[in-house]
Design an enzyme around this catalytic site. Structure first.
Site, PDB file in Angstrom:
ATOM      1  N   SER A  25       0.872  -1.172   0.000  1.00 14.95           N
ATOM      2  CA  SER A  25       0.000   0.000   0.000  1.00 14.95           C
ATOM      3  C   SER A  25       0.908   1.221   0.000  1.00 14.95           C
ATOM      4  CB  SER A  25      -0.937   0.002   1.212  1.00 14.95           C
ATOM      5  OG  SER A  25      -0.222  -0.171   2.425  1.00 14.95           O
ATOM      6  N   GLU A  27       1.278   5.623   0.683  1.00 15.28           N
ATOM      7  CA  GLU A  27       0.727   6.826   1.313  1.00 15.28           C
ATOM      8  C   GLU A  27       1.153   8.070   0.542  1.00 15.28           C
ATOM      9  OE1 GLU A  27       0.573   7.316   5.680  1.00 15.28           O
ATOM     10  OE2 GLU A  27       1.804   9.108   5.329  1.00 15.28           O
ATOM     11  N   ASP A 119      -1.634  15.184  15.174  1.00 21.87           N
ATOM     12  CA  ASP A 119      -0.648  16.060  15.807  1.00 21.87           C
ATOM     13  C   ASP A 119      -1.264  17.418  16.109  1.00 21.87           C
ATOM     14  OD1 ASP A 119       1.403  14.142  15.554  1.00 21.87           O
ATOM     15  OD2 ASP A 119       1.727  14.743  13.463  1.00 21.87           O
ATOM     16  N   PHE A 228      10.609  14.387  10.582  1.00 21.61           N
ATOM     17  CA  PHE A 228       9.521  13.420  10.735  1.00 21.61           C
ATOM     18  C   PHE A 228       9.727  12.567  11.994  1.00 21.61           C
ATOM     19  CE2 PHE A 228       9.071  13.242   5.822  1.00 21.61           C
ATOM     20  CZ  PHE A 228       8.312  14.403   5.844  1.00 21.61           C
ATOM     21  N   HIS A 278       3.826  -1.098   3.708  1.00 15.73           N
ATOM     22  CA  HIS A 278       3.188   0.195   3.475  1.00 15.73           C
ATOM     23  C   HIS A 278       4.298   1.218   3.232  1.00 15.73           C
ATOM     24  CE1 HIS A 278      -0.008   3.233   3.773  1.00 15.73           C
ATOM     25  NE2 HIS A 278       0.808   3.948   4.529  1.00 15.73           N
TER      26      HIS A 278
END
Length: 301
Positions: A25, A27, A119, A228, A278
């Site tokens: 998958s 993102e 967040d 990140f 992912h």
């Protein structure tokens, strides 16, 4: 004179056993400009022939990209054969607002949601739930399942969430999300296969019985990755810093090293039995495509 490699070096190549028996998958994040939209759409079209299980679209801090997320999800749904998964968070919205967004997605034909606490709108500030909103991802999952039978993914943290006091608390929180109805957990990125396997074993021992999918971030910019990592508790190992040292003005070399590092990690995970991955694409297809190819995933018409 005959020379022989040591057993640990002379074994099978890392990807020799890859048979394409994995599911992936991807993102993406919603674009801010027309140029970014073109890059995103090029990436979507490049990765689509790999037939991912789903493609997810992120949701900015404090719901700052709500409309752009919805537009991107709608375009993927209407213009491709891909299965879009919309991110939803608890931040800066009441339960009624989130439920309405979820109903709109369901009516649109969206069946997959990535449910996250989210967040704070301002970096460095402490998370505060909306006074009339869902308190955390556990409540959000339960609320979404009450709206419609969505397929729901939640986040997992192999190296402990920054707001968690310890590993036990982190695992208990993940268990609550699963008990609330989460269908799978996707991890934040990491750079050690042992880190993932240890976490997976601990989750199983804690009674967490959904699939745990490793999140893979191909790194081509350490500074961006460090930013990140600060928000999700991931560790940047020194060897990764060292690998990219001196390559600031050599983007092609950075890409090659990024692919090598991420591919080796995926190969180790594959060798350990992982069959679902992912990829955090950052809206660029090349690295994720290359790694999928190494894993035996081939484009289909």
């Amino acid at each position: 004179m005959n020379r022989h490699l040591p057993d640990e070096v002379g074994g099978k190549p890392l990807f020799s056993e890859a048979r394409g028996d994995i599911q992936v998958s991807f993102e993406f994040f919603p674009p801010k400009t027309e140029k970014m939209a073109e890059t995103l759409w090029d990436s979507v079209q490049t990765l689509a022939p790999l037939h991912p299980r789903f493609v997810s679209v992120t949701y900015g801090a404090g719901g700052s990209t709500r409309e752009r997320t919805h537009q991107t999800v709608e375009r993927i749904l209407k213009e491709t054969d891909l299965t879009p998964a919309a991110h939803l968070t608890c931040v800066a919205a009441s339960k009624a607002e989130i439920d309405e967004i979820a109903r709109d997605y369901w009516d649109l034909g969206v069946r997959n949601i990535v449910a996250l606490r989210g967040d704070p709108p301002e970096a460095g500030t402490k998370y505060q739930p909306h006074p009339e909103g869902y308190r955390d991802a556990c409540e959000l999952v339960a609320g979404l399942k009450a709206v419609a039978p969505f397929d729901i993914s939640v986040a997992a943290y192999p190296e402990i969430h920054p707001d968690s006091r310890d590993r036990t608390f982190d695992l208990e929180n993940l268990k609550k999300k699963v008990d609330a109805g989460a269908d799978r957990a996707i991890t934040q990125f990491f750079f050690s296969a042992d880190c993932f396997f240890r976490f997976r074993d601990e989750a199983a021992a804690a009674g967490i019985d959904v699939e745990i999918v490793p999140g893979i971030l191909p790194v081509s910019n350490v500074a961006t990755t460090r930013r990140f990592a600060a928000s999700c508790g991931a560790a940047i190992p020194k060897w990764l810093d060292d690998l990219f040292e001196g390559l600031d003005d050599l983007p092609a070399a950075r890409q090659l090293i990024a692919a090598t590092v991420a591919a080796e990690l995926c190969g180790q995970l594959y060798a350990g039995g992982v069959r679902h991955f992912h990829f955090y694409t950052l809206n660029r297809a090349e690295l994720s495509y290359a790694i999928c190819h190494l894993l035996g995933v081939r484009a289909q018409a």
